[in-house]
Design an enzyme around this catalytic site. Sequence first.
Site, short mmCIF file in Angstrom:
data_model
loop_
_atom_site.label_atom_id
_atom_site.label_comp_id
_atom_site.label_asym_id
_atom_site.label_seq_id
_atom_site.Cartn_x
_atom_site.Cartn_y
_atom_site.Cartn_z
N LYS A 215 -0.82 4.99 4.48
CA LYS A 215 -1.73 4.05 5.16
C LYS A 215 -1.25 3.82 6.59
CE LYS A 215 -3.98 -0.47 4.67
NZ LYS A 215 -5.31 0.04 5.05
N HIS B 42 0.83 -1.22 0.00
CA HIS B 42 0.00 0.00 0.00
C HIS B 42 0.85 1.26 0.00
CE1 HIS B 42 -3.34 -2.72 0.95
NE2 HIS B 42 -4.12 -1.73 0.56
P1 NAD Z 1 -7.53 10.04 4.69
O1 NAD Z 1 -6.70 10.20 5.91
O2 NAD Z 1 -7.14 10.72 3.43
O3 NAD Z 1 -9.04 10.49 5.03
C1 NAD Z 1 -9.70 10.22 6.23
C2 NAD Z 1 -10.55 11.45 6.55
O4 NAD Z 1 -11.41 11.13 7.63
C3 NAD Z 1 -9.71 12.67 6.99
O5 NAD Z 1 -10.04 13.79 6.17
C4 NAD Z 1 -10.14 12.89 8.44
O6 NAD Z 1 -10.15 14.27 8.81
C5 NAD Z 1 -11.54 12.30 8.42
N1 NAD Z 1 -12.09 11.93 9.73
C6 NAD Z 1 -11.46 11.33 10.77
N2 NAD Z 1 -12.33 11.17 11.80
C7 NAD Z 1 -13.52 11.66 11.39
C8 NAD Z 1 -14.81 11.77 11.96
N3 NAD Z 1 -15.06 11.36 13.22
N4 NAD Z 1 -15.81 12.33 11.24
C9 NAD Z 1 -15.59 12.77 9.99
N5 NAD Z 1 -14.40 12.71 9.38
C10 NAD Z 1 -13.38 12.15 10.07
O7 NAD Z 1 -7.65 8.45 4.44
P2 NAD Z 1 -8.09 7.70 3.10
O8 NAD Z 1 -6.89 7.34 2.31
O9 NAD Z 1 -9.20 8.45 2.46
O10 NAD Z 1 -8.64 6.33 3.70
C11 NAD Z 1 -9.72 6.32 4.62
C12 NAD Z 1 -9.98 4.88 5.06
O11 NAD Z 1 -10.45 4.11 3.96
C13 NAD Z 1 -8.73 4.14 5.58
O12 NAD Z 1 -9.11 3.35 6.67
C14 NAD Z 1 -8.32 3.27 4.40
O13 NAD Z 1 -7.60 2.14 4.79
C15 NAD Z 1 -9.68 2.90 3.86
N6 NAD Z 1 -9.74 2.45 2.46
C16 NAD Z 1 -10.62 1.46 2.18
C17 NAD Z 1 -10.80 1.05 0.89
C18 NAD Z 1 -11.82 -0.01 0.60
O14 NAD Z 1 -11.98 -0.42 -0.56
N7 NAD Z 1 -12.56 -0.49 1.60
C19 NAD Z 1 -10.05 1.62 -0.14
C20 NAD Z 1 -9.14 2.64 0.17
C21 NAD Z 1 -9.01 3.07 1.48
#
Ligand code: NAD
Length: 281
Positions: free
Chosen positions: A168, A164
Amino acid sequence: MGPVERPVGLPVMVRVGVLGAAGRMGQTVCQAVSEDADLSLVAAVDLRPAVVDLPPAAAVGVQEVQVGRGIDELERAGAEVAVDFTEAGAALSNMLWCANHGVHGVVGTSGLSAGDIEQLSTAFAAAGANCVVAPNFAIGAVLLMRLCALAAPYMDGVEIVELHHDAKVDAPSGTALRTAELLEAAREAAGAGPWAGDPTTTTNLPGTRGGSGAGGVRIHSVRLPGLLAHQEVLFGAAGQSLTVRHDSYDRRSFMPGVLLAVKRVAELPGLSVGLEAVLGF
Ligand code: NAD
C-alpha cells in the site's frame, strides 16, 4: 455524450468497464463482475498489458479477458459503469473522463483529496452521470464506522490504528480518515465537545503519536507483509475502554459492496461519498 441506451427487449444487464484491471483489486473486480448474472464485463483497462483469468463460473462464458490500454475502450465497448481501482491521480482524470462521456463511476481508489472530491462533485453534478466514491467497500468496515459513531459521544478519547499490506503506497488509509470525520460529526451532532487533550509534552521520536485526523483524532498506520486491510478504533473513558475492530482477510470482502454500488449508482444522483448511500444508511 449521454449514457449508453439499453437495447429494448434484451435482459437488463449493466455493462461494466474496469480501470486498473491488471492490479490486485482490478483483477478481483473483473472476476466478480464476470460471475454476476446481472452484470456484463465489457472492458478491462490498465496501463500495463495483461490477461485476467476469469473463474470457471463466469457468466460471460470465456476463461480470460484481454486488458486494453486506453480509457477510450470504455466508449468503444459501450460501458455504462466504470469501476476504478488505480491510483489517486489516475482515478481523478479517469472519473473526469467518465463525467464528460456520461459513464457512471464507482471508485475504490484511495488517496483522493478534498479538492479532488470537490472537482468530481462539480463534474458529476453537471454530467447526467453519477459517481460513488467509497474508501472501503467492505460492508463490515462500514458497520465499524457506524458502531464507532454510536460510541463517540459517550467516551472521552479515541485513537485509530489502521493496518495494511506492505504494497500500500498511501498512508493513512481513506477508511481511517473517514472514520475520524464520522467520529467528529457524531460528537458535534450530540454536543459532546472536543475529545480529551493529548497529554504528550515531549516527543522523543518524531511521528510516534501518529497523524492528526478530523477533530484531532490520532491515526497510526502499520504496514506489514501478511496483512490485507484491518482497522482498530480504541475508545477510552475513566476506568474503561472499548475496542472496535474490522479485518478484511481477502480481496473478495470488498466485492459485495462494489457490485452493489455498480448496480445502484445510476439511482444515486451526482457524487456520493461512502458506501452508506448505497446501503441506504
Ligand atoms: P495495484 O497497484 O495492484 O493496482 C493498480 C493498477 O492500476 C495497476 O495495475 C496500474 O497499472 C493501474 N493503473 C494506474 N494508473 C492507471 C490508469 N491511468 N489507467 C488504468 N490503469 C491504471 O493496487 P491495488 O492493490 O489493486 O489497489 C488499487 C487502489 O484501490 C489503491 O488505491 C488501494 O488503496 C485501493 N483499495 C480500495 C479498497 C476499497 O474498499 N475502497 C480496497 C482495497 C484497495
